[in-house]
Design a protein around this motif. Sequence first.
Motif, PDB file in Angstrom:
ATOM      1  N   MET A  30      52.708  24.960  46.578  1.00 41.63           N
ATOM      2  CA  MET A  30      53.239  25.255  47.917  1.00 41.63           C
ATOM      3  C   MET A  30      53.301  23.995  48.778  1.00 41.63           C
ATOM      4  O   MET A  30      54.115  23.909  49.707  1.00 41.63           O
ATOM      5  N   GLU A  31      52.467  23.022  48.472  1.00 44.66           N
ATOM      6  CA  GLU A  31      52.433  21.788  49.259  1.00 44.66           C
ATOM      7  C   GLU A  31      53.527  20.809  48.861  1.00 44.66           C
ATOM      8  O   GLU A  31      53.872  19.904  49.640  1.00 44.66           O
ATOM      9  N   VAL A  32      54.108  20.983  47.673  1.00 46.49           N
ATOM     10  CA  VAL A  32      55.083  20.010  47.162  1.00 46.49           C
ATOM     11  C   VAL A  32      56.244  19.781  48.121  1.00 46.49           C
ATOM     12  O   VAL A  32      56.591  18.616  48.409  1.00 46.49           O
ATOM     13  N   PRO A  33      56.912  20.828  48.656  1.00 46.12           N
ATOM     14  CA  PRO A  33      58.022  20.563  49.591  1.00 46.12           C
ATOM     15  C   PRO A  33      57.590  19.756  50.808  1.00 46.12           C
ATOM     16  O   PRO A  33      58.367  18.935  51.321  1.00 46.12           O
ATOM     17  N   GLU A  34      56.366  19.961  51.274  1.00 42.29           N
ATOM     18  CA  GLU A  34      55.861  19.196  52.416  1.00 42.29           C
ATOM     19  C   GLU A  34      55.712  17.718  52.044  1.00 42.29           C
ATOM     20  O   GLU A  34      56.051  16.821  52.827  1.00 42.29           O
ATOM     21  N   ILE A  35      55.186  17.459  50.845  1.00 42.46           N
ATOM     22  CA  ILE A  35      55.005  16.072  50.396  1.00 42.46           C
ATOM     23  C   ILE A  35      56.363  15.387  50.239  1.00 42.46           C
ATOM     24  O   ILE A  35      56.556  14.248  50.668  1.00 42.46           O
ATOM     25  N   VAL A  36      57.315  16.098  49.628  1.00 43.60           N
ATOM     26  CA  VAL A  36      58.639  15.520  49.406  1.00 43.60           C
ATOM     27  C   VAL A  36      59.330  15.237  50.732  1.00 43.60           C
ATOM     28  O   VAL A  36      59.943  14.173  50.915  1.00 43.60           O
ATOM     29  N   ALA A  37      59.236  16.179  51.689  1.00 44.22           N
ATOM     30  CA  ALA A  37      59.849  15.970  52.998  1.00 44.22           C
ATOM     31  C   ALA A  37      59.229  14.769  53.704  1.00 44.22           C
ATOM     32  O   ALA A  37      59.929  13.953  54.327  1.00 44.22           O
ATOM     33  N   PHE A  38      57.922  14.626  53.596  1.00 41.15           N
ATOM     34  CA  PHE A  38      57.232  13.472  54.191  1.00 41.15           C
ATOM     35  C   PHE A  38      57.692  12.181  53.517  1.00 41.15           C
ATOM     36  O   PHE A  38      57.938  11.173  54.192  1.00 41.15           O
ATOM     37  N   ALA A  39      57.802  12.206  52.197  1.00 34.41           N
ATOM     38  CA  ALA A  39      58.247  11.016  51.458  1.00 34.41           C
ATOM     39  C   ALA A  39      59.636  10.581  51.925  1.00 34.41           C
ATOM     40  O   ALA A  39      59.917   9.381  52.043  1.00 34.41           O
ATOM     41  N   GLU A  40      60.496  11.533  52.203  1.00 35.50           N
ATOM     42  CA  GLU A  40      61.844  11.202  52.658  1.00 35.50           C
ATOM     43  C   GLU A  40      61.861  10.763  54.116  1.00 35.50           C
ATOM     44  O   GLU A  40      62.495   9.760  54.473  1.00 35.50           O
ATOM     45  N   ASP A  41      61.163  11.503  54.968  1.00 34.83           N
ATOM     46  CA  ASP A  41      61.250  11.261  56.414  1.00 34.83           C
ATOM     47  C   ASP A  41      60.431  10.060  56.870  1.00 34.83           C
ATOM     48  O   ASP A  41      60.839   9.335  57.787  1.00 34.83           O
ATOM     49  N   VAL A  42      59.283   9.850  56.251  1.00 36.22           N
ATOM     50  CA  VAL A  42      58.370   8.805  56.718  1.00 36.22           C
ATOM     51  C   VAL A  42      58.361   7.586  55.789  1.00 36.22           C
ATOM     52  O   VAL A  42      58.418   6.443  56.249  1.00 36.22           O
ATOM     53  N   VAL A  43      58.295   7.816  54.481  1.00 41.66           N
ATOM     54  CA  VAL A  43      58.172   6.706  53.529  1.00 41.66           C
ATOM     55  C   VAL A  43      59.529   6.082  53.213  1.00 41.66           C
ATOM     56  O   VAL A  43      59.606   4.980  52.689  1.00 41.66           O
ATOM     57  N   GLY A  44      60.616   6.798  53.553  1.00 41.72           N
ATOM     58  CA  GLY A  44      61.947   6.243  53.336  1.00 41.72           C
ATOM     59  C   GLY A  44      62.475   6.416  51.938  1.00 41.72           C
ATOM     60  O   GLY A  44      63.311   5.639  51.479  1.00 41.72           O
ATOM     61  N   LEU A  45      62.008   7.454  51.232  1.00 42.44           N
ATOM     62  CA  LEU A  45      62.448   7.716  49.867  1.00 42.44           C
ATOM     63  C   LEU A  45      63.502   8.808  49.850  1.00 42.44           C
ATOM     64  O   LEU A  45      63.758   9.467  50.859  1.00 42.44           O
ATOM     65  N   SER A  46      64.111   9.012  48.702  1.00 45.76           N
ATOM     66  CA  SER A  46      65.127  10.049  48.557  1.00 45.76           C
ATOM     67  C   SER A  46      64.853  10.835  47.282  1.00 45.76           C
ATOM     68  O   SER A  46      64.757  10.250  46.199  1.00 45.76           O
ATOM     69  N   ALA A  47      64.724  12.152  47.417  1.00 45.79           N
ATOM     70  CA  ALA A  47      64.363  12.989  46.276  1.00 45.79           C
ATOM     71  C   ALA A  47      65.547  13.717  45.662  1.00 45.79           C
ATOM     72  O   ALA A  47      65.568  13.941  44.447  1.00 45.79           O
ATOM     73  N   GLY A  48      66.533  14.104  46.464  1.00 40.37           N
ATOM     74  CA  GLY A  48      67.614  14.919  45.912  1.00 40.37           C
ATOM     75  C   GLY A  48      67.058  16.213  45.336  1.00 40.37           C
ATOM     76  O   GLY A  48      66.325  16.939  46.005  1.00 40.37           O
ATOM     77  N   ARG A  49      67.349  16.478  44.059  1.00 41.06           N
ATOM     78  CA  ARG A  49      66.845  17.695  43.405  1.00 41.06           C
ATOM     79  C   ARG A  49      65.537  17.452  42.649  1.00 41.06           C
ATOM     80  O   ARG A  49      65.005  18.353  42.010  1.00 41.06           O
ATOM     81  N   ILE A  50      65.034  16.232  42.713  1.00 42.11           N
ATOM     82  CA  ILE A  50      63.765  15.926  42.055  1.00 42.11           C
ATOM     83  C   ILE A  50      62.648  16.738  42.697  1.00 42.11           C
ATOM     84  O   ILE A  50      62.594  16.907  43.904  1.00 42.11           O
ATOM     85  N   TYR A  51      61.761  17.272  41.869  1.00 41.51           N
ATOM     86  CA  TYR A  51      60.600  18.050  42.289  1.00 41.51           C
ATOM     87  C   TYR A  51      60.969  19.355  42.977  1.00 41.51           C
ATOM     88  O   TYR A  51      60.239  19.850  43.831  1.00 41.51           O
ATOM     89  N   SER A  52      62.116  19.909  42.575  1.00 44.37           N
ATOM     90  CA  SER A  52      62.493  21.243  43.046  1.00 44.37           C
ATOM     91  C   SER A  52      62.112  22.309  42.028  1.00 44.37           C
ATOM     92  O   SER A  52      62.323  23.498  42.261  1.00 44.37           O
ATOM     93  N   GLY A  53      61.555  21.893  40.881  1.00 46.23           N
ATOM     94  CA  GLY A  53      61.151  22.820  39.839  1.00 46.23           C
ATOM     95  C   GLY A  53      59.762  22.509  39.334  1.00 46.23           C
ATOM     96  O   GLY A  53      59.176  21.459  39.646  1.00 46.23           O
ATOM     97  N   TYR A  54      59.226  23.431  38.525  1.00 46.26           N
ATOM     98  CA  TYR A  54      57.868  23.298  37.992  1.00 46.26           C
ATOM     99  C   TYR A  54      57.893  23.494  36.491  1.00 46.26           C
ATOM    100  O   TYR A  54      58.455  24.471  35.976  1.00 46.26           O
TER     101      TYR A  54
END
Length: 321
Positions: A50-74
Amino acid sequence: MWFALLGLAALSGCSLVELAGGQLALINDQRPLRAAVAREPDPERRRLLMEVPEIVAFAEDVVGLSAGRIYSGYFETEREGLTFVVTACRRTRFEAYTWWFPVVGTVEYRSYYDEADARAVADELEATGHDTWISPSRAYSSLGMLRDPIATTMLRDGLLGLTEVVIHELSHVKLFIPGQTAWNEALASFVGERGAERYFEQQRFANSALHQQMRGRAERRVQFDQAVTQTYDELERLYDSDLSEAAKLQARQAAFDRLSARMAGLLPADRARNLRMNNARLVHLHRYGASNEQLSSLWKKSGANFRRFWRLAEHYARTEL
């Protein structure tokens, strides 16, 4: 981490075909993250997913990364590692054995889907005068080419480790220099740690023990990296000396023993096999160290601002590597 490479199945060698098959399983057998959360019976795994979307959003918004569809599955697995990674190095000099692959160029490790295959290659390399180390990988990056999933192996180090590894792997997508193994891993480790530290500084963790745990983890990592670097430098001087190879092999053991004892103190819960030391293990640890002087200098110059840091890192990579 290890790189999932397009076209592996077209290359010769059973291990590469098996690795390509494992990669296809990672892509085809992953479950959408929301569905995985809904059907996950283990409460701790469910909390982490459940925390994964929060981490990915933080990585994009704060760390300056881009995930696209990465980490949308398990991808669920009970394997010890997604693959088994072989590192090899000469016994009396820090000369890592290298392999060449399309896209990523020369790399100082190679992944095998089957641990027995990794062990067989390690045995061959040891017979030719190399130290070897086999490590199970908990994560990988396709450099943004594929739909990389969250895997069960990424959850086993708790929320602190999950946050760090997600940011680490997404950093490879942001900036990757073919043929520069040490730089790529040091960069991703550095950003992974700085990003995780910043993540747990958020207000929602203010009353959580996680913030303090992250600080303790970071402090231990600095001590760990310092111990590794000290041993690496000590042995580099030994290997450059005029001693015979037999004398060097005998003398290096004392340095290995001191480092193993230091590691045991910093990581008391670690398994005994992870405390065993040789040149390949030391090169592996040195490669993934996040206490890189050049990166620390760029971070300071950026004012601890991720977006400025990325511009500086990209410029450094273009002009200095």
